[in-house]
Write a protein that holds these residues in place. Structure first.
Motif, PDB file in Angstrom:
ATOM      1  N   THR A 120       0.848  -1.188   0.000  1.00  0.00           N
ATOM      2  CA  THR A 120       0.000   0.000   0.000  1.00  0.00           C
ATOM      3  C   THR A 120       0.885   1.240   0.000  1.00  0.00           C
ATOM      4  N   GLU A 121       0.362   2.327  -0.566  1.00  0.00           N
ATOM      5  CA  GLU A 121       1.035   3.619  -0.460  1.00  0.00           C
ATOM      6  C   GLU A 121       0.486   4.424   0.718  1.00  0.00           C
ATOM      7  N   GLN A 122      -0.587   3.968   1.309  1.00  0.00           N
ATOM      8  CA  GLN A 122      -1.236   4.703   2.391  1.00  0.00           C
ATOM      9  C   GLN A 122      -0.353   4.752   3.630  1.00  0.00           C
ATOM     10  N   CYS A 123      -0.404   5.873   4.335  1.00  0.00           N
ATOM     11  CA  CYS A 123       0.319   5.996   5.598  1.00  0.00           C
ATOM     12  C   CYS A 123      -0.454   6.943   6.503  1.00  0.00           C
ATOM     13  N   ASN A 124      -0.396   6.686   7.808  1.00  0.00           N
ATOM     14  CA  ASN A 124      -1.115   7.511   8.776  1.00  0.00           C
ATOM     15  C   ASN A 124      -0.189   8.425   9.566  1.00  0.00           C
ATOM     16  N   PHE A 125       1.091   8.517   9.165  1.00  0.00           N
ATOM     17  CA  PHE A 125       2.025   9.472   9.748  1.00  0.00           C
ATOM     18  C   PHE A 125       2.311  10.563   8.719  1.00  0.00           C
ATOM     19  N   GLN A 126       2.907  11.638   9.169  1.00  0.00           N
ATOM     20  CA  GLN A 126       3.238  12.756   8.277  1.00  0.00           C
ATOM     21  C   GLN A 126       4.717  13.117   8.436  1.00  0.00           C
ATOM     22  N   CYS A 127       5.582  12.167   8.166  1.00  0.00           N
ATOM     23  CA  CYS A 127       7.012  12.388   8.383  1.00  0.00           C
ATOM     24  C   CYS A 127       7.531  13.473   7.443  1.00  0.00           C
ATOM     25  N   GLN A 128       8.357  14.351   7.980  1.00  0.00           N
ATOM     26  CA  GLN A 128       8.849  15.499   7.226  1.00  0.00           C
ATOM     27  C   GLN A 128       9.561  15.092   5.943  1.00  0.00           C
ATOM     28  N   TYR A 129      10.291  13.969   5.983  1.00  0.00           N
ATOM     29  CA  TYR A 129      11.125  13.575   4.856  1.00  0.00           C
ATOM     30  C   TYR A 129      10.372  12.729   3.821  1.00  0.00           C
ATOM     31  N   CYS A 130       9.113  12.425   4.097  1.00  0.00           N
ATOM     32  CA  CYS A 130       8.368  11.537   3.197  1.00  0.00           C
ATOM     33  C   CYS A 130       7.025  12.131   2.787  1.00  0.00           C
ATOM     34  N   LEU A 131       6.083  12.220   3.726  1.00  0.00           N
ATOM     35  CA  LEU A 131       4.737  12.721   3.445  1.00  0.00           C
ATOM     36  C   LEU A 131       4.376  13.823   4.442  1.00  0.00           C
ATOM     37  N   PRO A 132       5.036  14.966   4.376  1.00  0.00           N
ATOM     38  CA  PRO A 132       4.791  16.027   5.366  1.00  0.00           C
ATOM     39  C   PRO A 132       3.356  16.532   5.392  1.00  0.00           C
ATOM     40  N   GLN A 133       2.638  16.408   4.282  1.00  0.00           N
ATOM     41  CA  GLN A 133       1.233  16.823   4.223  1.00  0.00           C
ATOM     42  C   GLN A 133       0.286  15.641   4.429  1.00  0.00           C
ATOM     43  N   GLY A 134       0.851  14.495   4.764  1.00  0.00           N
ATOM     44  CA  GLY A 134       0.031  13.300   4.909  1.00  0.00           C
ATOM     45  C   GLY A 134      -0.240  12.641   3.569  1.00  0.00           C
ATOM     46  N   HIS A 136      22.063  14.162  -7.792  1.00  0.00           N
ATOM     47  CA  HIS A 136      20.683  14.569  -7.505  1.00  0.00           C
ATOM     48  C   HIS A 136      19.689  13.979  -8.507  1.00  0.00           C
ATOM     49  N   LYS A 137      20.032  12.802  -9.026  1.00  0.00           N
ATOM     50  CA  LYS A 137      19.124  12.092  -9.920  1.00  0.00           C
ATOM     51  C   LYS A 137      18.416  11.013  -9.101  1.00  0.00           C
ATOM     52  N   VAL A 138      17.141  11.246  -8.825  1.00  0.00           N
ATOM     53  CA  VAL A 138      16.398  10.357  -7.927  1.00  0.00           C
ATOM     54  C   VAL A 138      15.431   9.453  -8.665  1.00  0.00           C
ATOM     55  N   GLY A 139      15.514   9.435  -9.981  1.00  0.00           N
ATOM     56  CA  GLY A 139      14.660   8.554 -10.762  1.00  0.00           C
ATOM     57  C   GLY A 139      13.206   8.972 -10.689  1.00  0.00           C
ATOM     58  N   ILE A 140      12.318   7.987 -10.666  1.00  0.00           N
ATOM     59  CA  ILE A 140      10.876   8.266 -10.698  1.00  0.00           C
ATOM     60  C   ILE A 140      10.263   8.271  -9.304  1.00  0.00           C
ATOM     61  N   LEU A 141      11.087   8.332  -8.270  1.00  0.00           N
ATOM     62  CA  LEU A 141      10.604   8.245  -6.891  1.00  0.00           C
ATOM     63  C   LEU A 141      10.116   9.610  -6.395  1.00  0.00           C
ATOM     64  N   PRO A 142       8.792   9.807  -6.237  1.00  0.00           N
ATOM     65  CA  PRO A 142       8.311  11.084  -5.699  1.00  0.00           C
ATOM     66  C   PRO A 142       8.479  11.177  -4.193  1.00  0.00           C
ATOM     67  N   ASN A 143       8.251  10.053  -3.505  1.00  0.00           N
ATOM     68  CA  ASN A 143       8.452   9.977  -2.056  1.00  0.00           C
ATOM     69  C   ASN A 143       8.671   8.515  -1.685  1.00  0.00           C
ATOM     70  N   LEU A 144       9.114   8.290  -0.459  1.00  0.00           N
ATOM     71  CA  LEU A 144       9.501   6.941  -0.063  1.00  0.00           C
ATOM     72  C   LEU A 144       8.318   5.988   0.066  1.00  0.00           C
ATOM     73  N   SER A 145       7.111   6.511   0.255  1.00  0.00           N
ATOM     74  CA  SER A 145       5.954   5.620   0.367  1.00  0.00           C
ATOM     75  C   SER A 145       5.533   5.048  -0.993  1.00  0.00           C
ATOM     76  N   TYR A 146       6.040   5.637  -2.062  1.00  0.00           N
ATOM     77  CA  TYR A 146       5.641   5.237  -3.407  1.00  0.00           C
ATOM     78  C   TYR A 146       6.084   3.806  -3.735  1.00  0.00           C
ATOM     79  N   ILE A 147       7.306   3.476  -3.352  1.00  0.00           N
ATOM     80  CA  ILE A 147       7.833   2.133  -3.616  1.00  0.00           C
ATOM     81  C   ILE A 147       8.010   1.341  -2.322  1.00  0.00           C
ATOM     82  N   GLY A 148       8.276   2.024  -1.239  1.00  0.00           N
ATOM     83  CA  GLY A 148       8.434   1.318   0.024  1.00  0.00           C
ATOM     84  C   GLY A 148       9.785   1.535   0.681  1.00  0.00           C
ATOM     85  N   GLY A 149      10.554   2.488   0.237  1.00  0.00           N
ATOM     86  CA  GLY A 149      11.814   2.822   0.894  1.00  0.00           C
ATOM     87  C   GLY A 149      12.850   1.723   0.858  1.00  0.00           C
TER      88      GLY A 149
END
Length: 324
Positions: free
Chosen positions: A19-33, A311-324
């Motif tokens: 799942t990509e869903q998460c219930n935390f709002q970590c600054q480095y991943c999903l700061p807006q939830g 600074h080439k991060v590929g297609i990764l928008p945030n760590l929840s997208y693939i699973g870190g």
């Protein structure tokens, strides 16, 4: 049959996001939830079963369930049962924020879970809330204790290093002195949407490593199916400290894992610039040979290393997208 790339790296470890869903709002991943995407249909139980069955036949012996927050799936226990039913799986692990662990860890262990990584980005309640958006440090620490109590084989703590936030080593040493857990410091990694946070808080893990060496910590030999962490131990401590440093020299040389996203895409690298869609071959079990062929073909395009330094991060928008 074995999964091996052009650089003779063998892959026995699959990180499976459910799942990509998460219930935390970590600054480095999903700061807006987490922002729900109604078009996303995450992998079904039958699709997960086909993935696991195929990868076990290709020599995978370790599977880690990731997200997002994997335990948010209502069928999470069923997923564990499916994976643990394959005798060749030696380690079934999860990476979790711990929010659903305290009440469920005993059931999950009975379903086959034998390794847990719990994210704790600070042992300061104030900093924990600041980083994660949740005032739950006490509960998450209890999750670590509960995991040890029920006999989970491997219990680890993940801490994403953030400069001038959670980089004081002594805050962690007292906690692991009498607890047989591995505490992993993970270098903050740049993604497509965290550039500002990365530039402000990135800290090289070798600064922690220098402190460990000065205090008499000893580097341990790698064990089978282990990840990229450099693990240190000390005779005065029950716990160990691991360092995951993707910006260090030769980090990719020992790569041993592949990733499948919650949408059924095979990622040969967390920071790769492409993914191979497997989903059309997950519908029926009789498509397994085609699925294997596609997996093997994708490995031929796996590069020798990532390009994070550029600074080439590929297609990764945030760590929840693939699973870190």
């Amino acid at each position: 049959m074995q999964l091996m790339d052009n650089y003779q790296r063998r892959f026995q470890y699959l990180r499976l996001s459910i799942t990509e869903q998460c219930n935390f709002q970590c600054q480095y991943c999903l700061p807006q939830g987490y922002q729900p995407n109604k078009d996303h249909q995450f992998l079904s139980l039958s699709e997960i079963n086909n993935i696991v069955g195929t990868f076990t036949e290709l020599g995978v012996h370790k599977i880690r369930l990731t997200g997002g927050e994997p335990t948010l799936r209502r069928d999470f226990t069923d997923i564990l049962s499916i994976i643990s039913s394959y005798p060749s799986i030696k380690e079934l692990a999860i990476t979790t924020n711990g929010s659903r662990l305290l009440k469920n860890i005993s059931y999950w262990q009975q379903a086959g879970l034998n390794a847990v990584n719990i994210s704790i980005d600070s042992f300061s309640p104030h900093l924990f809330k600041l980083i994660t958006g949740q005032d739950k440090l006490k509960e998450i620490v209890q999750c670590v204790e509960k995991s040890l109590e029920v006999g989970i084989k491997k219990v680890k703590i993940n801490t994403v290093l953030m400069k001038n936030m959670n980089d004081n080593l002594k805050d962690y040493l007292a906690w692991i002195k009498y607890r047989p857990v591995d505490l992993r410091f993970i270098e903050l990694m740049e993604t497509g949407k965290n550039n500002d946070v990365f530039n402000r808080y990135h800290l090289a893990g070798n600064l922690i490593e220098t402190q460990l060496l000065a205090q008499g910590w000893q580097l341990q030999s790698k064990v089978a199916l282990s990840g990229p962490a450099k693990v240190y131990s000390h005779s005065d401590y029950q716990g160990k400290i691991g360092l995951i440093m993707p910006y260090s020299k030769d980090f990719c040389k020992s790569c041993n894992r592949l990733r499948v996203s919650s949408l059924g895409k095979l990622h040969y690298c967390l920071f790769g610039d492409a993914a191979v869609d497997l989903r059309d071959l997950l519908v029926r079990a009789d498509q397994k040979e085609q699925l294997k062929a596609r997996i093997f073909a994708s490995l031929m395009s796996k590069p020798e290393k990532h390009f994070l330094h550029d600074h080439k991060v590929g297609i990764l928008p945030n760590l929840s997208y693939i699973g870190g």
